[in-house]
Scaffold this active site. Structure first.
Site, PDB file in Angstrom:
ATOM      1  N   ARG A 154       0.756  -1.376   0.156  1.00 21.03           N
ATOM      2  CA  ARG A 154       0.259  -0.057  -0.596  1.00 21.03           C
ATOM      3  C   ARG A 154       0.885   0.810   0.028  1.00 21.03           C
ATOM      4  O   ARG A 154       0.294   2.126  -0.695  1.00 21.03           O
ATOM      5  CB  ARG A 154      -0.548  -0.103   1.338  1.00 21.03           C
ATOM      6  CG  ARG A 154      -1.856   1.059   1.425  1.00 21.03           C
ATOM      7  CD  ARG A 154      -3.529   0.727   2.152  1.00 21.03           C
ATOM      8  NE  ARG A 154      -4.267   2.126   2.360  1.00 21.03           N
ATOM      9  CZ  ARG A 154      -3.609   2.477   3.558  1.00 21.03           C
ATOM     10  NH1 ARG A 154      -2.937   2.598   4.455  1.00 21.03           N
ATOM     11  NH2 ARG A 154      -4.902   3.684   3.744  1.00 21.03           N
ATOM     12  N   HIS A 184       0.524   4.525  -2.725  1.00 26.57           N
ATOM     13  CA  HIS A 184       0.644   6.134  -2.387  1.00 26.57           C
ATOM     14  C   HIS A 184       2.042   6.834  -3.409  1.00 26.57           C
ATOM     15  O   HIS A 184       1.506   7.161  -3.287  1.00 26.57           O
ATOM     16  CB  HIS A 184       0.691   5.953  -0.853  1.00 26.57           C
ATOM     17  CG  HIS A 184      -1.226   5.468  -0.494  1.00 26.57           C
ATOM     18  ND1 HIS A 184      -1.696   6.457   0.123  1.00 26.57           N
ATOM     19  CD2 HIS A 184      -1.749   4.287  -0.742  1.00 26.57           C
ATOM     20  CE1 HIS A 184      -3.424   6.062   0.493  1.00 26.57           C
ATOM     21  NE2 HIS A 184      -3.175   5.102  -0.116  1.00 26.57           N
ATOM     22  N   ASP A 185       2.924   6.065  -3.088  1.00 22.96           N
ATOM     23  CA  ASP A 185       4.081   6.796  -3.588  1.00 22.96           C
ATOM     24  C   ASP A 185       4.364   6.867  -4.914  1.00 22.96           C
ATOM     25  O   ASP A 185       4.014   8.574  -5.161  1.00 22.96           O
ATOM     26  CB  ASP A 185       5.695   6.043  -2.980  1.00 22.96           C
ATOM     27  CG  ASP A 185       6.284   7.011  -3.365  1.00 22.96           C
ATOM     28  OD1 ASP A 185       7.152   8.298  -2.886  1.00 22.96           O
ATOM     29  OD2 ASP A 185       7.411   6.014  -4.196  1.00 22.96           O
ATOM     30  N   GLY A 213       5.276  10.181  -8.682  1.00 26.14           N
ATOM     31  CA  GLY A 213       6.193   9.457  -9.271  1.00 26.14           C
ATOM     32  C   GLY A 213       6.749   8.709  -8.124  1.00 26.14           C
ATOM     33  O   GLY A 213       6.769   8.621  -6.799  1.00 26.14           O
ATOM     34  N   ASP A 227       9.580   7.959  -6.206  1.00 26.60           N
ATOM     35  CA  ASP A 227      10.897   8.430  -6.189  1.00 26.60           C
ATOM     36  C   ASP A 227      10.764   8.737  -4.120  1.00 26.60           C
ATOM     37  O   ASP A 227      11.425  10.002  -4.007  1.00 26.60           O
ATOM     38  CB  ASP A 227      10.287   9.575  -6.654  1.00 26.60           C
ATOM     39  CG  ASP A 227       9.474  10.488  -5.618  1.00 26.60           C
ATOM     40  OD1 ASP A 227       8.047   9.895  -5.430  1.00 26.60           O
ATOM     41  OD2 ASP A 227       9.450  12.107  -6.250  1.00 26.60           O
ATOM     42  N   SER A 249       8.904   9.835  -2.744  1.00 28.18           N
ATOM     43  CA  SER A 249       8.309  11.320  -1.162  1.00 28.18           C
ATOM     44  C   SER A 249       7.390  10.961  -0.330  1.00 28.18           C
ATOM     45  O   SER A 249       7.335  11.913   0.505  1.00 28.18           O
ATOM     46  CB  SER A 249       8.371  12.474  -2.509  1.00 28.18           C
ATOM     47  OG  SER A 249       6.883  11.434  -3.045  1.00 28.18           O
ATOM     48  N   ASN A 307      -2.978   9.726   2.692  1.00 27.67           N
ATOM     49  CA  ASN A 307      -1.603   8.898   3.925  1.00 27.67           C
ATOM     50  C   ASN A 307      -1.895   8.424   5.512  1.00 27.67           C
ATOM     51  O   ASN A 307      -0.585   8.040   5.478  1.00 27.67           O
ATOM     52  CB  ASN A 307      -0.356  10.003   3.316  1.00 27.67           C
ATOM     53  CG  ASN A 307      -0.457   9.239   1.918  1.00 27.67           C
ATOM     54  OD1 ASN A 307      -1.210   8.746   0.980  1.00 27.67           O
ATOM     55  ND2 ASN A 307       0.414  10.185   1.042  1.00 27.67           N
ATOM     56  N   THR A 348      -6.595  -7.930  -2.340  1.00 31.09           N
ATOM     57  CA  THR A 348      -6.378  -9.479  -1.410  1.00 31.09           C
ATOM     58  C   THR A 348      -5.986  -9.503  -0.336  1.00 31.09           C
ATOM     59  O   THR A 348      -6.588 -10.428   0.486  1.00 31.09           O
ATOM     60  CB  THR A 348      -6.316 -10.116  -2.491  1.00 31.09           C
ATOM     61  OG1 THR A 348      -6.735 -11.269  -1.757  1.00 31.09           O
ATOM     62  CG2 THR A 348      -4.522 -10.780  -2.819  1.00 31.09           C
ATOM     63  N   ASP A 360      -9.930  -8.699   2.342  1.00 31.99           N
ATOM     64  CA  ASP A 360     -10.498 -10.318   2.031  1.00 31.99           C
ATOM     65  C   ASP A 360     -10.680 -11.026   3.337  1.00 31.99           C
ATOM     66  O   ASP A 360      -9.566 -11.833   4.048  1.00 31.99           O
ATOM     67  CB  ASP A 360      -9.236 -10.938   1.218  1.00 31.99           C
ATOM     68  CG  ASP A 360      -9.282 -12.017   0.571  1.00 31.99           C
ATOM     69  OD1 ASP A 360     -11.169 -12.186   1.327  1.00 31.99           O
ATOM     70  OD2 ASP A 360      -8.881 -12.987   0.118  1.00 31.99           O
ATOM     71  N   ASP A 365      -4.171 -14.095  -3.785  1.00 33.55           N
ATOM     72  CA  ASP A 365      -4.473 -14.748  -4.310  1.00 33.55           C
ATOM     73  C   ASP A 365      -5.449 -14.035  -5.299  1.00 33.55           C
ATOM     74  O   ASP A 365      -5.433 -12.661  -5.393  1.00 33.55           O
ATOM     75  CB  ASP A 365      -5.094 -15.907  -3.555  1.00 33.55           C
ATOM     76  CG  ASP A 365      -6.652 -15.717  -3.091  1.00 33.55           C
ATOM     77  OD1 ASP A 365      -6.829 -14.327  -2.258  1.00 33.55           O
ATOM     78  OD2 ASP A 365      -6.432 -16.896  -1.160  1.00 33.55           O
TER      79      ASP A 365
END
Length: 335
Positions: free
Chosen positions: A68, A72-73, A78, A80, A82, A100, A201, A251, A259
């Site tokens: 995750r 998010h990065d 991009g 990087d 950050s 975030n 999942t 899940d 899966d």
């Protein structure tokens, strides 16, 4: 425990050796290559694999959290690193954007550990962005997910603004049209979008992200949600406003295994968030949900390709970035 860790590391390194390629991939301002550190830090992949394996064994939520964190990065600004930068009195960093704030501490911790280990072996050589990319791939395979090639040579960002993620990252209640728009802006097809959604999942979501659709808000429960499933979520999340950190697995069937059960769940009304269940309800994405629910190999193949593409999105190379000494602050201290 020691034998388990050694076996996991050997498995990751064996797959790397078998599938490795030296194909260079064009990027902004330069090139990435799987052998980028062949001379300057030849053991970087082994060091990262060893570090993340130990962390995952001791904290099994690490892999899903890192996946995750990586999304998010990369998806916001991009790949990087950050998102790893901490806020200062002079700058509210990307990691403190509202969307975030729920990123898990285990994910940040494993990157700090891996970067520290790499720095001891190869000071000021390997970027935090490359460490994050390698760690994500290795942790994914530990959960049973597909292996994919990670090209290296990213540079770390020189800043970390907080105003991007809340606009650029998909929300838990996003419509399919909104999702298609966000992904298309970054060059991802509908098929790649649905494949990447399969990351749900594994991992968990906080109750506030889906409370309304299960009847804990001002509206009636979402009719697309299985009634027994919605009732169970209401019980699990009761009082979530007083306990904002309470969360449930994305899940509920195989929460710690990567899966295709996520897609099977959508067909049964067991999608946790509105944006998940919407993929089965919308005619533009339903055929892909059906495909991945029936054919795990097709999902794994598409997911691996989409992750490799995501790992190259918006990378910085050459003078457009730097190799941070610490992942939580830029070298120049400008943020």
């Amino acid at each position: 425990m020691g034998r388990m860790r050694a076996a996991a590391i050997m498995a990751i390194m064996a797959i790397t050796a078998i599938t490795g390629t030296t194909t260079a991939v064009p990027a902004t301002g330069g090139e990435l290559d799987v052998d980028y550190y062949a001379k300057t830090c030849p053991r970087v992949a082994e060091i990262v694999a060893e570090t993340v394996t130990g962390k995952q064994i001791s904290s099994p939520t690490t892999a899903a959290g890192t996946l995750r964190l990586f999304f998010h990065d990369c998806f916001a600004n991009g790949c990087d690193a950050s998102v790893l930068v901490s806020s200062t009195p002079f700058n509210r960093a990307e990691r403190d954007a509202d969307i975030n704030l729920s990123l898990p501490g285990d994910a940040f911790d494993v990157i700090v550990r891996a970067k520290t280990a790499v720095e001891l072996a190869c000071p000021a050589t390997v970027s935090c962005a490359d460490v994050l990319a390698l760690a994500t791939r290795d942790l994914l395979t530990m959960l049973g997910g597909p292996f994919y090639t990670v090209h290296l040579g990213r540079k770390d960002s020189l800043d970390s603004p907080s105003d991007g993620p809340d606009r650029l990252l998909p929300r838990s209640n996003a419509s399919v049209s909104d999702l298609i728009h966000l992904f298309s802006l970054r060059g991802f097809s509908v098929r790649e979008m649905v494949a990447l959604a399969g990351a749900h999942t594994v991992g968990f979501a906080h109750c506030r992200e889906f409370a309304d659709r299960v009847g804990l808000g001002a509206v009636a429960p979402d009719p697309a949600a299985d009634p027994r499933f919605a009732a169970g979520l209401r019980r699990a999340c009761m009082g979530f406003r007083r306990r904002p950190t309470v969360a449930v697995f994305n899940d509920v069937m195989t929460p710690n295994k990567f899966d295709n059960v996520y897609y099977r769940n959508l067909k049964r009304g067991l999608g946790l968030m509105a944006s998940d269940q919407a993929l089965y309800l919308d005619p533009r994405t339903r055929p892909l949900v059906e495909l991945y629910a029936a054919d795990e190999a097709a999902f794994f193949s598409d997911f691996a390709r989409a992750m490799e593409k995501l790992s190259l999105f918006g990378v910085k190379t050459g003078g457009s970035g730097e190799v941070r000494r610490r992942c939580d602050q830029v070298n120049s201290f400008r943020v």
